[in-house]
Design a protein around this motif. Sequence first.
Motif, mmCIF file in Angstrom:
data_model
loop_
_atom_site.group_PDB
_atom_site.id
_atom_site.type_symbol
_atom_site.label_atom_id
_atom_site.label_comp_id
_atom_site.label_asym_id
_atom_site.label_seq_id
_atom_site.Cartn_x
_atom_site.Cartn_y
_atom_site.Cartn_z
ATOM 1 N N SER A 85 -10.089 15.373 -0.703
ATOM 2 C CA SER A 85 -8.862 15.908 -0.099
ATOM 3 C C SER A 85 -8.143 14.859 0.720
ATOM 4 C CB SER A 85 -9.193 17.108 0.787
ATOM 5 O OG SER A 85 -9.800 18.117 0.026
ATOM 6 N N ARG A 86 -8.893 14.080 1.527
ATOM 7 C CA ARG A 86 -8.270 13.027 2.328
ATOM 8 C C ARG A 86 -7.625 11.982 1.425
ATOM 9 N NH1 ARG A 86 -8.889 11.978 7.758
ATOM 10 N NH2 ARG A 86 -7.179 10.600 7.200
ATOM 11 N N GLY A 87 -8.249 11.700 0.299
ATOM 12 C CA GLY A 87 -7.662 10.751 -0.639
ATOM 13 C C GLY A 87 -6.353 11.249 -1.213
ATOM 14 N N LEU A 88 -6.316 12.513 -1.578
ATOM 15 C CA LEU A 88 -5.068 13.088 -2.098
ATOM 16 C C LEU A 88 -3.974 13.081 -1.033
ATOM 17 C CD1 LEU A 88 -6.284 16.104 -4.270
ATOM 18 C CD2 LEU A 88 -5.535 13.837 -5.023
ATOM 19 N N MET A 89 -4.358 13.334 0.213
ATOM 20 C CA MET A 89 -3.374 13.292 1.299
ATOM 21 C C MET A 89 -2.778 11.890 1.435
ATOM 22 S SD MET A 89 -5.413 15.703 4.044
ATOM 23 C CE MET A 89 -4.658 15.003 5.474
ATOM 24 N N ALA A 90 -3.613 10.866 1.298
ATOM 25 C CA ALA A 90 -3.128 9.483 1.411
ATOM 26 C C ALA A 90 -2.223 9.115 0.237
ATOM 27 C CB ALA A 90 -4.305 8.517 1.487
ATOM 28 N N ILE A 91 -2.556 9.604 -0.939
ATOM 29 C CA ILE A 91 -1.763 9.272 -2.127
ATOM 30 C C ILE A 91 -0.410 9.981 -2.104
ATOM 31 C CG2 ILE A 91 -1.649 9.572 -4.637
ATOM 32 C CD1 ILE A 91 -4.733 9.079 -4.639
ATOM 33 N N PHE A 92 -0.400 11.264 -1.746
ATOM 34 C CA PHE A 92 0.837 12.035 -1.811
ATOM 35 C C PHE A 92 1.667 11.973 -0.528
ATOM 36 C CE2 PHE A 92 -1.660 14.201 -5.183
ATOM 37 C CZ PHE A 92 -0.829 13.860 -6.222
ATOM 38 N N SER A 93 1.081 11.507 0.556
ATOM 39 C CA SER A 93 1.809 11.399 1.821
ATOM 40 C C SER A 93 1.376 10.138 2.562
ATOM 41 C CB SER A 93 1.536 12.651 2.664
ATOM 42 O OG SER A 93 2.243 12.603 3.849
ATOM 43 N N PRO A 94 1.645 8.965 1.972
ATOM 44 C CA PRO A 94 1.129 7.726 2.569
ATOM 45 C C PRO A 94 1.729 7.407 3.940
ATOM 46 C CG PRO A 94 2.614 7.230 0.751
ATOM 47 C CD PRO A 94 2.406 8.710 0.751
ATOM 48 N N ARG A 95 2.973 7.784 4.177
ATOM 49 C CA ARG A 95 3.580 7.501 5.488
ATOM 50 C C ARG A 95 2.847 8.280 6.585
ATOM 51 N NH1 ARG A 95 8.272 5.350 7.439
ATOM 52 N NH2 ARG A 95 9.051 4.924 5.362
ATOM 53 N N ASP A 96 2.509 9.525 6.343
ATOM 54 C CA ASP A 96 1.795 10.332 7.333
ATOM 55 C C ASP A 96 0.361 9.851 7.523
ATOM 56 O OD1 ASP A 96 4.059 11.872 7.641
ATOM 57 O OD2 ASP A 96 3.389 13.409 6.213
ATOM 58 N N TYR A 101 19.096 -9.778 8.626
ATOM 59 C CA TYR A 101 17.969 -8.937 8.220
ATOM 60 C C TYR A 101 17.791 -7.810 9.228
ATOM 61 C CZ TYR A 101 16.593 -12.655 5.039
ATOM 62 O OH TYR A 101 16.572 -13.584 4.044
ATOM 63 N N VAL A 102 17.341 -6.687 8.721
ATOM 64 C CA VAL A 102 17.023 -5.552 9.576
ATOM 65 C C VAL A 102 15.546 -5.239 9.368
ATOM 66 C CG1 VAL A 102 17.407 -3.095 9.941
ATOM 67 C CG2 VAL A 102 19.327 -4.592 9.475
ATOM 68 N N GLU A 103 14.846 -5.047 10.480
ATOM 69 C CA GLU A 103 13.433 -4.673 10.377
ATOM 70 C C GLU A 103 13.341 -3.160 10.240
ATOM 71 O OE1 GLU A 103 9.340 -4.780 12.965
ATOM 72 O OE2 GLU A 103 10.908 -6.207 13.446
ATOM 73 N N GLU A 104 12.562 -2.723 9.270
ATOM 74 C CA GLU A 104 12.387 -1.305 9.021
ATOM 75 C C GLU A 104 10.905 -1.050 8.777
ATOM 76 O OE1 GLU A 104 13.567 0.940 5.203
ATOM 77 O OE2 GLU A 104 15.342 0.967 6.495
ATOM 78 N N SER A 105 10.381 0.054 9.276
ATOM 79 C CA SER A 105 8.974 0.379 9.053
ATOM 80 C C SER A 105 8.808 0.972 7.671
ATOM 81 C CB SER A 105 8.484 1.371 10.100
ATOM 82 O OG SER A 105 8.544 0.791 11.366
ATOM 83 N N GLY A 106 7.747 0.560 7.010
ATOM 84 C CA GLY A 106 7.540 1.043 5.657
ATOM 85 C C GLY A 106 6.068 1.258 5.336
ATOM 86 N N VAL A 107 5.836 1.744 4.147
ATOM 87 C CA VAL A 107 4.493 2.054 3.675
ATOM 88 C C VAL A 107 4.007 0.922 2.788
ATOM 89 C CG1 VAL A 107 3.151 3.672 2.294
ATOM 90 C CG2 VAL A 107 4.927 4.521 3.808
ATOM 91 N N SER A 108 2.823 0.466 3.063
ATOM 92 C CA SER A 108 2.209 -0.574 2.243
ATOM 93 C C SER A 108 1.548 0.061 1.019
ATOM 94 C CB SER A 108 1.158 -1.316 3.054
ATOM 95 O OG SER A 108 0.378 -2.137 2.220
ATOM 96 N N PRO A 109 1.552 -0.624 -0.107
ATOM 97 C CA PRO A 109 0.825 -0.121 -1.277
ATOM 98 C C PRO A 109 -0.677 -0.001 -1.020
ATOM 99 C CG PRO A 109 2.323 -1.889 -1.901
ATOM 100 C CD PRO A 109 2.336 -1.822 -0.412
ATOM 101 N N TYR A 168 -2.173 3.445 -0.823
ATOM 102 C CA TYR A 168 -2.550 4.096 -2.079
ATOM 103 C C TYR A 168 -3.965 3.688 -2.486
ATOM 104 C CZ TYR A 168 2.363 5.323 -2.365
ATOM 105 O OH TYR A 168 3.607 5.824 -2.093
ATOM 106 N N PHE A 169 -4.315 2.419 -2.230
ATOM 107 C CA PHE A 169 -5.688 1.979 -2.493
ATOM 108 C C PHE A 169 -6.675 2.785 -1.650
ATOM 109 C CE2 PHE A 169 -3.937 -2.401 -3.647
ATOM 110 C CZ PHE A 169 -4.096 -2.179 -5.011
ATOM 111 N N LYS A 170 -6.312 3.022 -0.396
ATOM 112 C CA LYS A 170 -7.174 3.810 0.485
ATOM 113 C C LYS A 170 -7.360 5.218 -0.083
ATOM 114 C CE LYS A 170 -7.436 6.146 4.860
ATOM 115 N NZ LYS A 170 -7.854 7.397 4.266
ATOM 116 N N GLY A 171 -6.283 5.798 -0.563
ATOM 117 C CA GLY A 171 -6.374 7.133 -1.142
ATOM 118 C C GLY A 171 -7.266 7.164 -2.368
ATOM 119 N N ILE A 172 -7.121 6.162 -3.217
ATOM 120 C CA ILE A 172 -7.966 6.094 -4.419
ATOM 121 C C ILE A 172 -9.421 5.896 -4.030
ATOM 122 C CG2 ILE A 172 -8.461 4.699 -6.468
ATOM 123 C CD1 ILE A 172 -5.366 4.234 -6.608
ATOM 124 N N ARG A 173 -9.682 5.091 -2.992
ATOM 125 C CA ARG A 173 -11.050 4.878 -2.514
ATOM 126 C C ARG A 173 -11.665 6.195 -2.052
ATOM 127 N NH1 ARG A 173 -12.503 1.938 3.142
ATOM 128 N NH2 ARG A 173 -11.878 3.980 3.878
#
Length: 187
Positions: free
Chosen positions: A48-59, A101-109, A112-117
Amino acid sequence: MANDSFEKVEEKTSIFFFLNTPNYKGSFFQMATHSSAPAYVLGLACFSRGLMAIFSPRDEYGRVGLPLEPHYIAIAAPPSPSSSSSSSSSSSSSESQLHGYVEESGVSPLMYFKGIREVSYGLVLMALQRQGHDDAVTTVAAVLSLARLGDGLVVWMRGGNQLKWKASGHWITGVGLLGWVVWRWRI
């Protein structure tokens, strides 16, 4: 009399065979002490935690205790009136129109590796428990506890002062899993 000794040998052989079947790990009583429920609950939680990371990586960043990673976005300067009339612009003029340039917060790929793990850990735990490999479930839980302790260290070192406290959640989970592993190995 010869018949009596044959029956006793036959009886001992059948009990010996029963207790040494691989599914019983050499002792009938040892198998009866491990409930399969904790392995399934832990496996389902990881899944379940993996699915949460995959489908909601920002959170997931906030759940694990890491800040969002900075990304830099190039901003082009607004077109000047004289440059809009000339339709043939060279690549050097387009580079000179870069405004900044503008700095913006983003999600690292990597999230998704964490979610798959996590999904993999959950599936492995549930599959090994379903197949009756108690020792393998215990070993995977030991590896999982080390991963949790390591995750806590990463959060402590990289989470920043505001999120540093979230490392304790990883460490509590890691120590709890390690306690379960020790309990399973002792029985």
